[in-house]
Each structure stands twice: as structure tokens, then as C-alpha cells.
Design a protein around this motif. Structure first.
Motif, PDB file in Angstrom:
ATOM      1  N   THR A 121      44.701  38.441  41.445  1.00  0.00           N
ATOM      2  CA  THR A 121      44.616  37.577  42.550  1.00  0.00           C
ATOM      3  C   THR A 121      45.239  38.086  43.866  1.00  0.00           C
ATOM      4  OG1 THR A 121      46.017  36.188  42.016  1.00  0.00           O
ATOM      5  CG2 THR A 121      43.959  35.545  41.442  1.00  0.00           C
ATOM      6  N   TYR A 122      46.316  38.760  43.861  1.00  0.00           N
ATOM      7  CA  TYR A 122      46.965  39.091  44.996  1.00  0.00           C
ATOM      8  C   TYR A 122      46.521  40.400  45.521  1.00  0.00           C
ATOM      9  CZ  TYR A 122      51.237  41.063  47.560  1.00  0.00           C
ATOM     10  OH  TYR A 122      51.978  41.579  48.641  1.00  0.00           O
ATOM     11  N   PHE A 123      46.066  41.249  44.824  1.00  0.00           N
ATOM     12  CA  PHE A 123      45.379  42.328  45.265  1.00  0.00           C
ATOM     13  C   PHE A 123      43.950  42.121  45.828  1.00  0.00           C
ATOM     14  CE2 PHE A 123      48.787  44.923  43.084  1.00  0.00           C
ATOM     15  CZ  PHE A 123      49.755  45.110  44.242  1.00  0.00           C
ATOM     16  N   MET A 124      43.245  41.427  45.105  1.00  0.00           N
ATOM     17  CA  MET A 124      41.860  41.165  45.544  1.00  0.00           C
ATOM     18  C   MET A 124      41.971  40.356  47.117  1.00  0.00           C
ATOM     19  SD  MET A 124      39.595  42.181  43.717  1.00  0.00           S
ATOM     20  CE  MET A 124      38.046  41.382  43.994  1.00  0.00           C
ATOM     21  N   ASP A 125      43.080  39.437  47.268  1.00  0.00           N
ATOM     22  CA  ASP A 125      43.363  38.660  48.357  1.00  0.00           C
ATOM     23  C   ASP A 125      43.580  39.625  49.490  1.00  0.00           C
ATOM     24  OD1 ASP A 125      42.715  36.232  47.192  1.00  0.00           O
ATOM     25  OD2 ASP A 125      45.044  35.647  47.517  1.00  0.00           O
ATOM     26  N   LEU A 126      44.206  40.529  49.099  1.00  0.00           N
ATOM     27  CA  LEU A 126      44.450  41.589  50.377  1.00  0.00           C
ATOM     28  C   LEU A 126      43.341  42.668  50.572  1.00  0.00           C
ATOM     29  CD1 LEU A 126      48.169  42.458  49.214  1.00  0.00           C
ATOM     30  CD2 LEU A 126      47.333  41.014  51.249  1.00  0.00           C
ATOM     31  N   LEU A 127      42.664  43.096  49.409  1.00  0.00           N
ATOM     32  CA  LEU A 127      41.556  43.775  49.730  1.00  0.00           C
ATOM     33  C   LEU A 127      40.259  43.208  50.505  1.00  0.00           C
ATOM     34  CD1 LEU A 127      39.988  46.555  49.025  1.00  0.00           C
ATOM     35  CD2 LEU A 127      39.306  45.381  46.849  1.00  0.00           C
ATOM     36  N   ILE A 128      40.009  41.836  50.171  1.00  0.00           N
ATOM     37  CA  ILE A 128      38.958  41.086  50.769  1.00  0.00           C
ATOM     38  C   ILE A 128      39.319  41.088  52.535  1.00  0.00           C
ATOM     39  CG2 ILE A 128      38.317  38.636  51.431  1.00  0.00           C
ATOM     40  CD1 ILE A 128      36.878  40.361  48.720  1.00  0.00           C
ATOM     41  N   VAL A 129      40.499  41.067  52.945  1.00  0.00           N
ATOM     42  CA  VAL A 129      40.902  41.044  54.289  1.00  0.00           C
ATOM     43  C   VAL A 129      40.518  42.433  55.012  1.00  0.00           C
ATOM     44  CG1 VAL A 129      42.877  40.986  55.879  1.00  0.00           C
ATOM     45  CG2 VAL A 129      42.651  39.348  54.058  1.00  0.00           C
ATOM     46  N   ILE A 130      40.872  43.303  54.232  1.00  0.00           N
ATOM     47  CA  ILE A 130      40.534  44.767  54.630  1.00  0.00           C
ATOM     48  C   ILE A 130      38.792  44.993  54.769  1.00  0.00           C
ATOM     49  CG2 ILE A 130      40.480  47.055  54.225  1.00  0.00           C
ATOM     50  CD1 ILE A 130      43.304  46.738  53.197  1.00  0.00           C
TER      51      ILE A 130
ATOM     52  N   TYR B  27      35.197  35.030  49.845  1.00  0.00           N
ATOM     53  CA  TYR B  27      36.091  34.199  49.188  1.00  0.00           C
ATOM     54  C   TYR B  27      35.765  33.811  47.710  1.00  0.00           C
ATOM     55  CZ  TYR B  27      38.953  29.938  48.346  1.00  0.00           C
ATOM     56  OH  TYR B  27      39.848  29.045  47.691  1.00  0.00           O
ATOM     57  N   VAL B  28      34.213  33.439  47.910  1.00  0.00           N
ATOM     58  CA  VAL B  28      33.466  33.187  46.529  1.00  0.00           C
ATOM     59  C   VAL B  28      33.451  34.251  45.531  1.00  0.00           C
ATOM     60  CG1 VAL B  28      31.456  32.446  45.229  1.00  0.00           C
ATOM     61  CG2 VAL B  28      32.288  31.226  47.396  1.00  0.00           C
ATOM     62  N   LEU B  29      33.332  35.566  46.022  1.00  0.00           N
ATOM     63  CA  LEU B  29      33.370  36.835  45.244  1.00  0.00           C
ATOM     64  C   LEU B  29      34.815  37.054  44.679  1.00  0.00           C
ATOM     65  CD1 LEU B  29      30.817  39.125  47.078  1.00  0.00           C
ATOM     66  CD2 LEU B  29      30.649  38.280  44.825  1.00  0.00           C
ATOM     67  N   ASN B  30      35.530  36.886  45.664  1.00  0.00           N
ATOM     68  CA  ASN B  30      37.146  37.230  45.332  1.00  0.00           C
ATOM     69  C   ASN B  30      37.530  36.410  44.081  1.00  0.00           C
ATOM     70  OD1 ASN B  30      39.727  37.600  45.270  1.00  0.00           O
ATOM     71  ND2 ASN B  30      40.185  36.821  47.265  1.00  0.00           N
ATOM     72  N   ALA B  31      37.005  35.026  44.162  1.00  0.00           N
ATOM     73  CA  ALA B  31      37.613  34.121  43.148  1.00  0.00           C
ATOM     74  C   ALA B  31      36.950  34.592  41.745  1.00  0.00           C
ATOM     75  CB  ALA B  31      37.077  32.725  43.472  1.00  0.00           C
TER      76      ALA B  31
END
Length: 176
Positions: free
Chosen positions: A65-74, A153-157
Motif C-alpha cells: 500500500t505504501y509504494f502503490m500510494d507513491l506510484l499513483i502520485v507519479i 484511487y480504486v485501482l490502487n486499492a
């Protein structure tokens, strides 16, 4: 200027970030790396001590979840810069700020029955996103930008959950 001003006076805060000397990457590394830790750390605690998940599973979930959150921002920043010709650094700085309420909302991850309330931060992020869309003069692209924010956001989750519950990855972690 306090970063928490984004929650109290988002219009004023967003108006100031673009004249701020800090780069988008500085915002990403300082604020993104810090605030994005809230959810994974508290989820680790609640999944381990409240739901009795194995340490392997909670570590995998927290890291994912940590790295996905950061990846989504990029990803978001890259897509908007390519599609609409806005400097990547500017969008990166803006989108880190948009995600701060999302990450702060993850405080509710400390107690699993209240976890649904973490979505309040996500809902508030749409307000900050809208203010930024107006400041960046991207009103014509607003529907796309808002949709992209929701979809990512949904894809990240979904991806985070799929990765974190993958039995093969859990098996690999246990063997290490």
C-alpha cells in the motif's frame, strides 16, 4: 507555512505552492514519503493486533500500500503533464498536496471497524483537486482529471489488496 493549512485553507495553500521554491520532487520526498506512511503503519498495527494476521501478510500489505500510494502520485502527474502540457514538477507538487487528506484520513486504519471513515480524506481530496484544477486553468479537462483521480484511487486499492493477499508472495516472504 504549515502543510496542515491544506486542510484548513486549501485555496490559500494551493495558491502559494506554485510560487514556493521547493520542487515537485521535494514535495514528493518530504510530504509524500512521510504522510503516505500513516496508513501502512497503522494498518500493520491493526491487522496484526486486532485481526491476528500473520506478520508476513501484514508486512506485505503495508509495503504494497505504501509504494502503490507513491506510484499513483507519479503516474497521475506524468499522465497530466503529457496530456495537457503542464510541467511534471508542477503537477507532482500539486498532486502530492491533493493526496495529503487521503493519507491523513488513513488515521482510521488504526481500528479496523472505523476504517471506512478513511474515505472522508479521499472525498475531501476532490475539493482540493477542484481548487487546483481552477488554479492550473484546466477546467476544460476537469471531468477527465477528476475521473482519473477516482480511477487511480480504486485501482490502487484493488491492486494493493490483490498483491497483499497473493499466496505466492506470502510463501516467498515466509521462505526468506
Amino acid at each position: 507555512m504549515s502543510i496542515f493549512k491544506v486542510l484548513i485553507k486549501p485555496r490559500e495553500y494551493l495558491g502559494n505552492i506554485f510560487s514556493d521554491k521547493k520542487s515537485g520532487w521535494q514535495y514528493f520526498f518530504v510530504y509524500g514519503f512521510t504522510f503516505a506512511l500513516i496508513g501502512p503503519v497503522l494498518s500493520f498495527y491493526s491487522l496484526t493486533y486486532q485481526l491476528s494476521y500473520s506478520p508476513d501478510r501484514t508486512i506485505l500489505y503495508s509495503l504494497t500500500t505504501y509504494f502503490m500510494d507513491l506510484l499513483i502520485v507519479i503516474i497521475f502527474s506524468f499522465l497530466l503533464s503529457v496530456l495537457f502540457g503542464v510541467k511534471f514538477e508542477k503537477i507532482l507538487k500539486f498532486y502530492v498536496v491533493v493526496n495529503i487528506p487521503v493519507w491523513i484520513g488513513d488515521i482510521f486504519d488504526i481500528y479496523q471497524p472505523l476504517r471506512i471513515l478513511s474515505n472522508l480524506g479521499f472525498l475531501y481530496s476532490f475539493y482540493i483537486l477542484w481548487i487546483g484544477i481552477k488554479i492550473l486553468n484546466l477546467r476544460k479537462q476537469a471531468v477527465f482529471i477528476i475521473g482519473l483521480h477516482l480511477i487511480l484511487y480504486v485501482l490502487n486499492a484493488l491492486l494493493s489488496e490483490m498483491i497483499a493477499t497473493n499466496p505466492l508472495l506470502l510463501k516467498i516472504l515466509k521462505s526468506i
